[in-house]
Design a protein around this motif. Structure first.
Motif, PDB file in Angstrom:
ATOM      1  N   UNK A   1       0.681  -1.164   0.036  1.00  0.00           N
ATOM      2  CA  UNK A   1       0.100   0.043  -0.020  1.00  0.00           C
ATOM      3  C   UNK A   1       0.910   1.500   0.024  1.00  0.00           C
TER       4      UNK A   1
ATOM      5  N   UNK B   1       5.012   4.982   2.299  1.00  0.00           N
ATOM      6  CA  UNK B   1       5.470   6.244   2.881  1.00  0.00           C
ATOM      7  C   UNK B   1       5.874   5.986   4.469  1.00  0.00           C
ATOM      8  N   UNK B   2       5.334   5.283   5.086  1.00  0.00           N
ATOM      9  CA  UNK B   2       5.610   5.082   6.421  1.00  0.00           C
ATOM     10  C   UNK B   2       6.941   4.199   6.473  1.00  0.00           C
TER      11      UNK B   2
ATOM     12  N   UNK C   1       0.441   3.948   1.339  1.00  0.00           N
ATOM     13  CA  UNK C   1       0.775   4.401   2.772  1.00  0.00           C
ATOM     14  C   UNK C   1       1.787   3.765   3.398  1.00  0.00           C
ATOM     15  N   UNK C   2       1.976   2.359   3.267  1.00  0.00           N
ATOM     16  CA  UNK C   2       3.035   1.383   3.987  1.00  0.00           C
ATOM     17  C   UNK C   2       4.243   1.904   3.244  1.00  0.00           C
TER      18      UNK C   2
ATOM     19  N   UNK D   1      -0.830  12.199   0.508  1.00  0.00           N
ATOM     20  CA  UNK D   1      -0.751  11.438   1.889  1.00  0.00           C
ATOM     21  C   UNK D   1       0.769  12.213   2.546  1.00  0.00           C
TER      22      UNK D   1
END
Lengths: 219, 230
Positions: free
Chosen positions: B67, B72-73, B69-70, B160
């Motif tokens: 994902x 980015x994290x 978001x993952x 994001x």
């Protein structure tokens, strides 16, 4: 490594991790199942008419281009900024784009002579659809379901932004806002793992459903 | 939203619309340029030689499983200055954009008309010339289909970036939500959606200009071969 790493956080908060994971499963599979229930009949209805098909695929593609965070916010005034319905609508809509395209492609690729022999055997339209066309389109449909599932797992991580939980809660709130980076890593790793495992399970289901295609490797 | 837009500070201020739009475009522009630089050389080489083809095909399947978001994290958490520097975000954007470019360019080059390729070889073109002057131009429509996927992903994920305290239009949405300022929030969402649709539309036009007539329909229907039917 700095003081923002707290691996013992996982032990102390296993209940939050487990709850987020369950919410993620619920968000994902509800959206994919509703998406399938909508897209199969819709694809069957529109496939006959080129105009209807391009309108439906066109609207779906435009929606697909809109970033998910923007879509969640734009629905806010209508379905609520903090609302499960908002998340469900956004997730289902994204699955529709992927599913519709693959179902329509699959149905179109049924060879004309197969269709003709089915008609020659006296099958009604409904029988033909259920016993000939959908089974033959299954590899393409299942490919669509796989992509839709994996994509939805990624998008559902944003559900926490409208207070609907999921693994994004670990990443965004525990990880980014409270700066517990271990939580962000755990959330991300679970999301990736869930995507890979779901994809693998769907591959197995696809093989079981289409034993005749066992020798064709689908990517 | 009208209230929000009627204050000139919200337009020109340090956290205003114009500043956020510039940040967003910077993120996207830098990430896109880097992605093309990274993706095209190996994709053209693999497409021409046919070696390592499994890599070109599977890279986007793996990319899709992670994902954004993952991405980015992981980038923000593991890199130094993850939350204060722009580079972790840009690296995450590049990591997302490269796979569709590689897969689509590769598939496009493999699908290049075999007659055209052998004619080019017969005319004495070197392998590099065949790849760059015959196969790659014929692969352009599919390459641009991949570019559409990449650009859509980049614009969405740059939104994001606000979650890891970076700038960009996502800040209007995230700050607006934090301050319960619905006007700001919706303004951000409208701008992000508009930017994504505008860029996608421009790429569709570009693809049409670069494509011979009969092939046009295929592009309009399918964004990328990897997502159209696997």
């Amino acid at each position: 490594m700095d003081d923002r790493w707290h691996w013992d956080w996982i032990d102390r908060n296993s209940d939050i991790v487990w709850q987020s994971f369950q919410q993620q499963l619920d968000l994902t599979f509800r959206a994919v199942i509703i998406g399938i229930l909508i897209s199969i009949p819709l694809a069957v209805i529109v496939r006959g008419s080129r105009a209807a098909r391009s309108i439906v695929v066109g609207i779906a593609s435009v929606f697909y281009t809109i970033p998910s965070l923007a879509a969640l916010t734009l629905l806010g005034p209508f379905t609520g900024y903090i609302s499960r319905l908002t998340v469900d609508i956004v997730l289902v809509s994204y699955t529709l784009v992927i599913l519709l395209r693959n179902i329509i492609t699959g149905l179109e690729e049924v060879p004309a002579d197969v269709r003709e022999s089915a008609r020659g055997m006296g099958l009604s339209k409904a029988q033909m659809l259920l016993r000939v066309e959908i089974p033959l389109a299954l590899p393409s449909i299942m490919a669509g379901i796989r992509i839709a599932t994996v994509t939805t797992i990624g998008l559902a991580t944003l559900a926490s932004l409208v207070a609907q939980g999921g693994l994004g809660f670990l990443i965004i709130y525990e990880g980014f806002q409270r700066q517990i980076l271990s939580a962000a890593i755990v959330g991300s790793a679970l999301a990736v793992g869930l995507a890979i495992v779901s994809d693998g399970v769907l591959v197995v289901i696809q093989k079981l459903l289409t034993p005749w295609a066992r020798r064709r490797v689908l990517t | 939203m009208i209230d929000y837009l009627s204050d000139s500070d919200h337009w020109w201020g340090p956290a205003g619309i114009v500043q956020r739009l510039i940040e967003h475009l910077q993120f996207c522009g830098v990430a896109l340029a880097l992605s093309l630089l990274i993706a095209l050389p190996p994709a053209i080489a693999i497409g021409h030689t046919g070696r390592l083809a499994f890599l070109a095909i599977n890279v986007s399947n793996i990319g899709r499983a992670i994902p954004s978001l993952a991405f980015l994290a992981l980038a923000a958490s593991t890199m130094p200055h993850g939350f204060s520097s722009r580079w972790p975000t840009i690296i995450a954007l590049v990591a997302l954009a490269v796979p569709p470019l590689i897969t689509n360019t590769y598939v496009g080059m493999r699908q290049a008309d075999a007659d055209a390729v052998s004619a080019a070889k017969g005319m004495g073109l070197s392998p590099v010339q065949v790849a760059l002057r015959v196969e790659f131009p014929l692969a352009l429509p599919l390459m641009i289909a991949g570019l559409r996927t990449s650009v859509t992903n980049i614009i969405a994920t740059a939104t994001l970036a606000a979650l890891v305290t970076q700038g960009g239009l996502g800040r209007l949405i995230v700050d607006g939500q934090a301050q319960a300022d619905r006007g700001q929030q919706v303004t951000g969402a409208v701008l992000v959606a508009g930017l994504a649709l505008l860029c996608d539309g421009l790429l569709v036009l570009l693809a049409k200009r670069l494509t011979p007539g009969p092939v046009v329909r295929r592009i309009r229907l399918g964004r990328s071969p990897a997502s159209a039917s696997a």
